[in-house]
Write a protein that holds these residues in place. Sequence first.
Motif, short mmCIF file in Angstrom:
data_model
loop_
_atom_site.label_atom_id
_atom_site.label_comp_id
_atom_site.label_asym_id
_atom_site.label_seq_id
_atom_site.Cartn_x
_atom_site.Cartn_y
_atom_site.Cartn_z
N LYS A 1 0.82 -1.22 0.00
CA LYS A 1 0.00 0.00 0.00
C LYS A 1 0.86 1.27 0.00
O LYS A 1 0.66 2.17 -0.82
CB LYS A 1 -0.94 0.01 1.22
CG LYS A 1 -1.83 -1.22 1.33
CD LYS A 1 -2.75 -1.16 2.54
CE LYS A 1 -2.05 -1.17 3.88
NZ LYS A 1 -1.28 -2.41 4.16
N THR A 2 1.79 1.35 0.95
CA THR A 2 2.63 2.55 1.04
C THR A 2 3.47 2.73 -0.22
O THR A 2 3.71 3.86 -0.68
CB THR A 2 3.53 2.48 2.30
OG1 THR A 2 2.69 2.45 3.47
CG2 THR A 2 4.46 3.69 2.40
N THR A 3 3.89 1.62 -0.81
CA THR A 3 4.65 1.69 -2.06
C THR A 3 3.84 2.38 -3.16
O THR A 3 4.39 3.17 -3.94
CB THR A 3 5.09 0.28 -2.51
OG1 THR A 3 5.89 -0.30 -1.47
CG2 THR A 3 5.88 0.32 -3.79
N PHE B 1 2.38 10.88 6.04
CA PHE B 1 3.16 9.66 6.26
C PHE B 1 2.56 8.79 7.35
O PHE B 1 1.82 9.25 8.20
CB PHE B 1 4.60 10.02 6.62
CG PHE B 1 5.34 10.65 5.48
CD1 PHE B 1 6.08 9.88 4.61
CD2 PHE B 1 5.26 12.02 5.27
CE1 PHE B 1 6.75 10.46 3.55
CE2 PHE B 1 5.93 12.61 4.21
CZ PHE B 1 6.68 11.82 3.35
N GLN B 2 2.93 7.49 7.28
CA GLN B 2 2.49 6.54 8.31
C GLN B 2 3.03 6.99 9.67
O GLN B 2 2.34 6.93 10.67
CB GLN B 2 3.01 5.15 7.94
CG GLN B 2 2.15 4.01 8.41
CD GLN B 2 2.51 2.69 7.72
OE1 GLN B 2 3.08 2.68 6.63
NE2 GLN B 2 2.18 1.60 8.36
N GLN B 3 4.28 7.44 9.70
CA GLN B 3 4.87 8.03 10.90
C GLN B 3 4.76 9.54 10.74
O GLN B 3 5.07 10.07 9.68
CB GLN B 3 6.34 7.64 11.03
CG GLN B 3 6.58 6.14 11.06
CD GLN B 3 5.92 5.48 12.26
OE1 GLN B 3 5.91 6.05 13.34
NE2 GLN B 3 5.37 4.30 12.06
N LEU C 1 -3.49 9.96 2.34
CA LEU C 1 -3.30 9.78 3.78
C LEU C 1 -2.92 8.34 4.07
O LEU C 1 -3.68 7.41 3.78
CB LEU C 1 -4.60 10.13 4.52
CG LEU C 1 -5.04 11.59 4.39
CD1 LEU C 1 -6.55 11.70 4.34
CD2 LEU C 1 -4.50 12.44 5.54
N ASP C 2 -1.72 8.16 4.67
CA ASP C 2 -1.24 6.81 4.95
C ASP C 2 -1.58 6.43 6.40
O ASP C 2 -0.95 6.91 7.33
CB ASP C 2 0.26 6.72 4.71
CG ASP C 2 0.75 5.28 4.57
OD1 ASP C 2 0.00 4.36 4.97
OD2 ASP C 2 1.87 5.08 4.06
N GLU C 3 -2.59 5.60 6.56
CA GLU C 3 -3.05 5.11 7.87
C GLU C 3 -3.26 6.24 8.87
O GLU C 3 -2.64 6.28 9.94
CB GLU C 3 -2.08 4.06 8.42
CG GLU C 3 -1.87 2.91 7.45
CD GLU C 3 -1.49 1.61 8.14
OE1 GLU C 3 -1.73 1.47 9.35
OE2 GLU C 3 -0.95 0.72 7.44
N PRO C 4 -4.17 7.18 8.53
CA PRO C 4 -4.38 8.33 9.42
C PRO C 4 -4.82 7.96 10.82
O PRO C 4 -4.53 8.69 11.76
CB PRO C 4 -5.45 9.16 8.70
CG PRO C 4 -6.12 8.21 7.76
CD PRO C 4 -5.06 7.24 7.35
MG MG Z 1 2.32 1.01 4.86
#
Ligand code: MG
Length: 244
Positions: free
Chosen positions: A40-42, A82-84, A166-169
């Motif tokens: 997913k993040t990729t 970002f996820q972080q 939005l990555d895993e908000p």
């Molecule tokens: Mg990810």
Amino acid sequence: MIVLKDVSKAFGGVQANKKVSLEVEEGKITGLIGPNGSGKTTVFNSIVGYHPIDEGSIQFRGQEISEMPVQSIARLGLLRTFQQTRIYSKMNCVENMLISTDNRNVSLWDMFGSRTSEIQDKAEHLLEFVGLYRKRTLKAGDLSFGQQKLLEFAMALMNDPDILLLDEPTAGINPTLINGLIDRLHRANTEFGITLFVIEHNMRVIMNMADQIYCLSNGQMLASGKPEDIQNDKRVIDAYLGGH
Ligand code: MG
Ligand code: ADP
């Protein structure tokens, strides 16, 4: 608004994305789900130009962007979180908001010139929008993780994105803040007209939020459809239960 066709990306021997195709419709909320490590993040990193793709095409409003540098893509109005979280913990919330403004809408001259108060007002309005107005002079590092994610969301809004990835908000946020965040995301979509593309691990959250959902598994597109279709899709259920 965004169209991916057969996008592949490998890291060494790991095929993170394999012939991924998807479409993000303007004005809508599109979800991207899948087990950990499914790629997913990729997908997000490829869209924003964070790394080159191996093959395939990525279009934004009909323009090929797969070879464009990160900054040029951002200037088209395409932003991501970002996820972080990426905040400056020793600066207060307002200061974080001010430095998050890129030069698409404001120059350094504006920052220190006549538009200073206008930008300051905008920062405070957006902090109010995410529920952080009373914390605006606190150091960002002193906020809870959930509040830091709200701050990061507000920082992205400073740049008036046309579309926000939005990555895993909601990851790591306590349940009481999650509902507030979902409400803010909905409002950003309906009131500000921002198209949203959201990676989300929490099924309940994405089912309540997205108009269209794509599900990745092992780097490949497993299924796509309306939330109710995805929820009942046996392949999706198996992928989650099987952890692949
Ligand atoms: Mg990810
Ligand atoms: P997800 O976001 O769905 O959890 P990712 O896209 O982060 O998945 O990762 C997909 C796969 O690609 C994983 O096996 C991950 O370890 C690998 N991967 C992602 N980014 C990199 C990288 N920069 N270098 C090496 N491997 C990576």
